[in-house]
Structures are given as structure tokens and as C-alpha cells.
Design an enzyme around this catalytic site. Structure first.
Site, PDB file in Angstrom:
ATOM      1  N   ARG A 250     -33.162  79.632  41.312  1.00 21.24           N
ATOM      2  CA  ARG A 250     -33.246  79.867  39.873  1.00 21.24           C
ATOM      3  C   ARG A 250     -32.983  81.346  39.589  1.00 21.24           C
ATOM      4  O   ARG A 250     -33.482  82.225  40.300  1.00 21.24           O
ATOM      5  CB  ARG A 250     -34.644  79.504  39.349  1.00 21.24           C
ATOM      6  CG  ARG A 250     -34.845  78.018  39.145  1.00 21.24           C
ATOM      7  CD  ARG A 250     -33.998  77.470  37.981  1.00 21.24           C
ATOM      8  NE  ARG A 250     -34.243  76.060  37.729  1.00 21.24           N
ATOM      9  CZ  ARG A 250     -33.533  75.059  38.265  1.00 21.24           C
ATOM     10  NH1 ARG A 250     -32.535  75.299  39.091  1.00 21.24           N
ATOM     11  NH2 ARG A 250     -33.814  73.806  37.954  1.00 21.24           N
TER      12      ARG A 250
ATOM     13  N   HIS B 166     -23.776  77.016  37.974  1.00 27.46           N
ATOM     14  CA  HIS B 166     -24.924  76.116  38.214  1.00 27.46           C
ATOM     15  C   HIS B 166     -24.451  74.701  38.590  1.00 27.46           C
ATOM     16  O   HIS B 166     -24.751  73.720  37.898  1.00 27.46           O
ATOM     17  CB  HIS B 166     -25.848  76.057  36.992  1.00 27.46           C
ATOM     18  CG  HIS B 166     -27.229  75.564  37.323  1.00 27.46           C
ATOM     19  ND1 HIS B 166     -28.368  76.048  36.737  1.00 27.46           N
ATOM     20  CD2 HIS B 166     -27.644  74.614  38.215  1.00 27.46           C
ATOM     21  CE1 HIS B 166     -29.430  75.408  37.218  1.00 27.46           C
ATOM     22  NE2 HIS B 166     -29.005  74.523  38.130  1.00 27.46           N
TER      23      HIS B 166
HETATM   24  P1  NDP Z   1     -39.556  72.455  46.863  1.00 22.85           P
HETATM   25  O1  NDP Z   1     -40.674  72.383  45.885  1.00 22.85           O
HETATM   26  O2  NDP Z   1     -39.429  71.386  47.886  1.00 22.85           O
HETATM   27  O3  NDP Z   1     -39.607  73.862  47.637  1.00 22.85           O
HETATM   28  C1  NDP Z   1     -39.930  75.065  46.999  1.00 22.85           C
HETATM   29  C2  NDP Z   1     -40.126  76.129  48.057  1.00 22.85           C
HETATM   30  O4  NDP Z   1     -40.384  77.387  47.407  1.00 22.85           O
HETATM   31  C3  NDP Z   1     -41.332  75.863  48.977  1.00 22.85           C
HETATM   32  O5  NDP Z   1     -41.020  76.261  50.290  1.00 22.85           O
HETATM   33  C4  NDP Z   1     -42.413  76.765  48.381  1.00 22.85           C
HETATM   34  O6  NDP Z   1     -43.392  77.194  49.309  1.00 22.85           O
HETATM   35  C5  NDP Z   1     -41.575  77.948  47.963  1.00 22.85           C
HETATM   36  N1  NDP Z   1     -42.282  78.751  46.958  1.00 22.85           N
HETATM   37  C6  NDP Z   1     -42.674  78.377  45.719  1.00 22.85           C
HETATM   38  N2  NDP Z   1     -43.341  79.382  45.122  1.00 22.85           N
HETATM   39  C7  NDP Z   1     -43.378  80.402  46.013  1.00 22.85           C
HETATM   40  C8  NDP Z   1     -43.945  81.700  46.007  1.00 22.85           C
HETATM   41  N3  NDP Z   1     -44.622  82.168  44.939  1.00 22.85           N
HETATM   42  N4  NDP Z   1     -43.806  82.476  47.097  1.00 22.85           N
HETATM   43  C9  NDP Z   1     -43.135  82.007  48.194  1.00 22.85           C
HETATM   44  N5  NDP Z   1     -42.576  80.787  48.274  1.00 22.85           N
HETATM   45  C10 NDP Z   1     -42.700  79.993  47.189  1.00 22.85           C
HETATM   46  O7  NDP Z   1     -38.215  72.573  45.989  1.00 22.85           O
HETATM   47  P2  NDP Z   1     -36.736  72.153  46.406  1.00 22.85           P
HETATM   48  O8  NDP Z   1     -36.436  72.723  47.750  1.00 22.85           O
HETATM   49  O9  NDP Z   1     -36.514  70.723  46.176  1.00 22.85           O
HETATM   50  O10 NDP Z   1     -35.905  72.944  45.262  1.00 22.85           O
HETATM   51  C11 NDP Z   1     -35.992  74.345  45.158  1.00 22.85           C
HETATM   52  C12 NDP Z   1     -35.382  74.808  43.849  1.00 22.85           C
HETATM   53  O11 NDP Z   1     -33.966  74.735  43.896  1.00 22.85           O
HETATM   54  C13 NDP Z   1     -35.725  73.956  42.614  1.00 22.85           C
HETATM   55  O12 NDP Z   1     -37.010  74.276  42.111  1.00 22.85           O
HETATM   56  C14 NDP Z   1     -34.642  74.349  41.649  1.00 22.85           C
HETATM   57  O13 NDP Z   1     -35.080  75.461  40.912  1.00 22.85           O
HETATM   58  C15 NDP Z   1     -33.483  74.759  42.565  1.00 22.85           C
HETATM   59  N6  NDP Z   1     -32.342  73.837  42.464  1.00 22.85           N
HETATM   60  C16 NDP Z   1     -31.114  74.350  42.110  1.00 22.85           C
HETATM   61  C17 NDP Z   1     -30.023  73.526  42.025  1.00 22.85           C
HETATM   62  C18 NDP Z   1     -28.677  74.062  41.694  1.00 22.85           C
HETATM   63  O14 NDP Z   1     -27.750  73.275  41.433  1.00 22.85           O
HETATM   64  N7  NDP Z   1     -28.476  75.362  41.708  1.00 22.85           N
HETATM   65  C19 NDP Z   1     -30.130  72.080  42.293  1.00 22.85           C
HETATM   66  C20 NDP Z   1     -31.441  71.670  42.698  1.00 22.85           C
HETATM   67  C21 NDP Z   1     -32.501  72.525  42.759  1.00 22.85           C
HETATM   68  P3  NDP Z   1     -44.380  76.127  50.037  1.00 22.85           P
HETATM   69  O15 NDP Z   1     -43.510  75.448  51.088  1.00 22.85           O
HETATM   70  O16 NDP Z   1     -45.424  76.981  50.639  1.00 22.85           O
HETATM   71  O17 NDP Z   1     -44.853  75.176  48.975  1.00 22.85           O
HETATM   72  C1  OXD Z   2     -31.992  71.003  39.633  1.00 26.40           C
HETATM   73  C2  OXD Z   2     -30.811  71.751  39.219  1.00 26.40           C
HETATM   74  O1  OXD Z   2     -33.103  71.556  39.557  1.00 26.40           O
HETATM   75  O2  OXD Z   2     -29.724  71.131  39.090  1.00 26.40           O
HETATM   76  O3  OXD Z   2     -31.838  69.851  40.050  1.00 26.40           O
HETATM   77  O4  OXD Z   2     -30.892  72.961  39.028  1.00 26.40           O
END
Ligand code: NDP
Ligand code: OXD
Length: 318
Positions: free
Chosen positions: A233, A281
Site C-alpha cells: 500500500r 495498482h
Molecule cells: P496478510 O494479512 O496475510 O499479511 C500482512 C503482513 O504484514 C503480515 O506478515 C503482518 O505481520 C505484516 N504487518 C502488518 N502490520 C505490521 C506492522 N505494524 N509491522 C510489521 N509487520 C506488519 O496480508 P496479505 O499478504 O494477504 O496482503 C498484504 C497486502 O498487500 C494487503 O493488505 C494489500 O494492502 C496489498 N495488496 C496489494 C495488491 C496489489 O495489487 N498491489 C493486491 C493484493 C494485496 P504478522 O505476520 O506478524 O501478522
Molecule cells: C487488494 C488490492 O488488496 O488489489 O486486493 O490491492
């Protein structure tokens, strides 16, 4: 057993593929696209399937039985944070995960294999080989090793990159080291040549990746100045600091899919860097057919009085 109505609120996305996919897969359930089919949702029990919908969809007299994100991220569902009794689900799906693996693998290889420099040479009809070190001499650090980050880490590891992750909580179940929390961030950055962010947007991650993060990354003989990939993000990055880091050559290049403001404004200096690749995106698009299948399975669970799968805790923000 009462069938739930399905309200689809796809925000800025083209509603038609979503209407089609829900009508195909929702069985006898009533499907309405909001606000196109009318703003008022009526009194029958319903769920909302949303992508960046206007918050007033959540302000109806009768509350939804559940709300589903049409993507992996749930930052756009923050208006529901003060209604913890409404279950919120997100998409976790091998199709979406594989799309992100493709994108991050491409971005890391693009930087590692110096493709930008070869594109410049080609535009001048110049045959200009550069030193091309092995992947094993480059260390990739992934911030956010949840569903998507872990899959990307494994794919990069299989190509020979040295991979580490950084997360909120300690992990012991991964074939790569995971550093945890603010106290281990510097250690993680100090070993990272290519930084990849797959962090969600939460109050704790907003603006987290700033100049101090870029300065803490490791230079390498293989790559020179460190590089940055953002497919998580835009809000997790201080865009002003990113621009300064590129100007000051603290960073040697970047591949960026997400931004503080989307669409990226046409006057953003980021468009002008010759060593930055920008995509709009699209790293891991949600495929309506796939996503709708997962949501309908969750709707069936609700109708059977069971909890939903892939439920998120909005008080945590992801
Ligand atoms: P998950 O919830 O599975 O993973 C999130 C990760 O971020 C976890 O490892 C979590 O830690 C870590 N995290 C969250 N907050 C913190 C923090 N404050 N400090 C350190 N680490 C942190 O999400 P996904 O992997 O499924 O997706 C990740 C993100 O990718 C989505 O939220 C979305 O914003 C983005 N995305 C973008 C897309 C695009 O097209 N560009 C498409 C899909 C998603 P922990 O393991 O300890 O919980
Ligand atoms: C998602 C994205 O969060 O597309 O799935 O960014």
C-alpha cells in the site's frame, strides 16, 4: 434456511463483471449492485461485498450480516471498525497470490538484471553489456510476510536470492529468517539490498517506510545502491522521502505499483525518474469469477449459522 441478499458495491471498478459473476454463482439469491440498482437496501437480511465503496453504503437502517472485501486488503473497510459485531472477510486465494508472486518476481529480476539500463541502451542502438552478478549475491528483504509476502519469499528463494522477511510477530514456520517488530527492523534493513513492501495500510504502518529506512538499507557490489519495490500500500511509504531518496541516489531504482494518492497525479515527480518503473495498482488483480466463488462459500456458511473463513480483525487493521 434464509437466503441472504448479496449487495455488490464495487466502488470505482466496472460493475458489470461483478454483476455477471455474482448472478452466475449466487444461486437463487437476490443480487443488487450498489448504488446502480438503488441506494436503499430494504429490510431482507443481506451481505455487502465491497471495494472502496462510499461509506454511506454501511449506514443503512438495517445492518449487513457480514461485509466482504473484493480484494486482499481491508483498509477501505475501516468505516466498520466501530462495529466489531459485523464479521468482515477478505480474499485469500491461490490465483491472487500467484499474481503477486509474478509481479514481485518480475520487479526483483527487473532491478537485479538491470533491465532499465538495457532498455536505455537499446533506445540508442548501443550494445552495452553490464556486469551481471548471480541472484545469490543479492539479498531481498520483504516487509510483510503474510499470505502474499511468504509466497513471494519462497519464489525468490527458489531463484537463489538471499531472502528475509519482516513482520509484526515472530515466525518460526518459514524457510527464511523473519525479523519481528520495530526492535528488529534495523537488523533486517542492514542485510537488505532490494526492499519489497507487502505491508497493509494500518495506523501502525502509515508512513513507516521513510528516509531512515532507505538510508539503513545495504549497498552491494552486485547492485550498487539499494532498490525498492512497493506492491503493498502507498500509505506505508512517505512518498516525499521516497522522491528525496531517489534524487539523492540513496536508492538506485524502484518498481512501484501503489501510491499515497491513486491514480498517481500526473504532476508527481515519480513519473520523471528514469530508474523508476510505475504500474497502476495492477500487481494482483481480483478475478471476479474466483473472488465471487470464495464469497458465495462464505455466504453459505453464514446461512448455515457458521462463522466465515478469512475473517479479519479490523481493530488490528488487517
Ligand atoms: P496478510 O494479512 O496475510 O499479511 C500482512 C503482513 O504484514 C503480515 O506478515 C503482518 O505481520 C505484516 N504487518 C502488518 N502490520 C505490521 C506492522 N505494524 N509491522 C510489521 N509487520 C506488519 O496480508 P496479505 O499478504 O494477504 O496482503 C498484504 C497486502 O498487500 C494487503 O493488505 C494489500 O494492502 C496489498 N495488496 C496489494 C495488491 C496489489 O495489487 N498491489 C493486491 C493484493 C494485496 P504478522 O505476520 O506478524 O501478522
Ligand atoms: C487488494 C488490492 O488488496 O488489489 O486486493 O490491492
Amino acid at each position: 434456511m434464509t437466503k441472504l441478499d448479496i449487495v455488490v458495491a464495487p466502488g470505482p471498478w466496472d460493475p458489470q463483471p461483478w454483476r455477471d459473476a455474482f448472478q452466475k454463482q449466487a444461486g437463487q439469491r437476490n443480487v443488487r449492485v450498489w448504488p446502480h440498482d438503488g441506494e436503499r437496501l430494504g429490510d431482507a437480511p443481506y451481505v455487502i461485498c465491497s471495494w472502496k465503496a462510499e461509506p454511506r453504503v454501511f449506514e443503512q437502517a438495517v445492518e449487513p450480516s457480514a461485509v466482504f472485501s473484493l480484494g486482499a486488503g481491508v483498509d477501505h473497510l475501516q468505516p466498520l471498525a466501530d462495529k466489531p459485531h459485523i464479521p468482515v472477510g477478505r480474499i485469500v486465494d491461490p490465483d491472487l497470490t500467484m499474481r503477486m508472486v509474478e509481479y514481485v518476481s518480475f520487479a526483483v529480476l527487473y532491478l537485479h538484471r538491470k533491465i532499465r539500463a538495457y532498455e536505455a541502451s537499446q533506445s540508442q542502438r548501443r550494445w552495452a553489456p553490464l556486469v551481471q552478478p548471480a541472484a545469490s549475491s543479492v539479498s531481498v528483504g520483504i516487509m510483510g510476510v503474510g499470505v502474499l509476502g511468504s509466497a513471494c519469499a519462497r519464489a525468490l528463494q527458489s531463484m537463489g536470492f538471499q531472502v528475509a522477511g519482516w513482520a509484526r510477530s515472530k515466525r518460526t514456520d518459514t524457510p527464511f529468517p523473519v525479523y519481528a517488530g520495530p526492535e528488529e527492523l534495523l537488523q533486517f534493513l542492514a542485510r537488505t539490498n532490494i526492499l519489497v513492501s507487502l505491508l497493509p495500510s494500518t495506523p501502525a504502518t502509515r508512513g513507516l517506510i521513510d528516509m531512515s529506512v532507505f538510508r539503513a538499507l545495504a549497498h552491494s557490489d552486485a547492485l550498487g545502491a539499494p532498490c525498492f519495490v512497493n506492491a503493498g500500500r502507498g500509505e506505508a511509504v512517505s512518498e516525499q522521502d521516497l522522491i528525496e531518496a531517489l534524487n539523492a541516489e540513496v536508492l538506485g531504482g524502484a518498481v512501484l505499483d501503489v501510491f499515497e494518492h491513486e491514480p498517481l497525479p500526473s504532476d508527481s515527480p515519480l513519473w520523471d525518474f528514469s530508474n523508476v518503473l510505475i504500474t497502476p495498482h495492477v500487481a494482483a488483480d481480483s478475478d471476479p469469477e474466483v473472488v465471487v466463488g470464495q464469497i458465495v462459500r462464505n455466504v453459505e456458511r453464514l446461512e448455515a449459522g457458521r462463522g466465515i473463513e478469512q475473517q479479519v480483525d479490523l481493530s488490528r487493521g488487517y
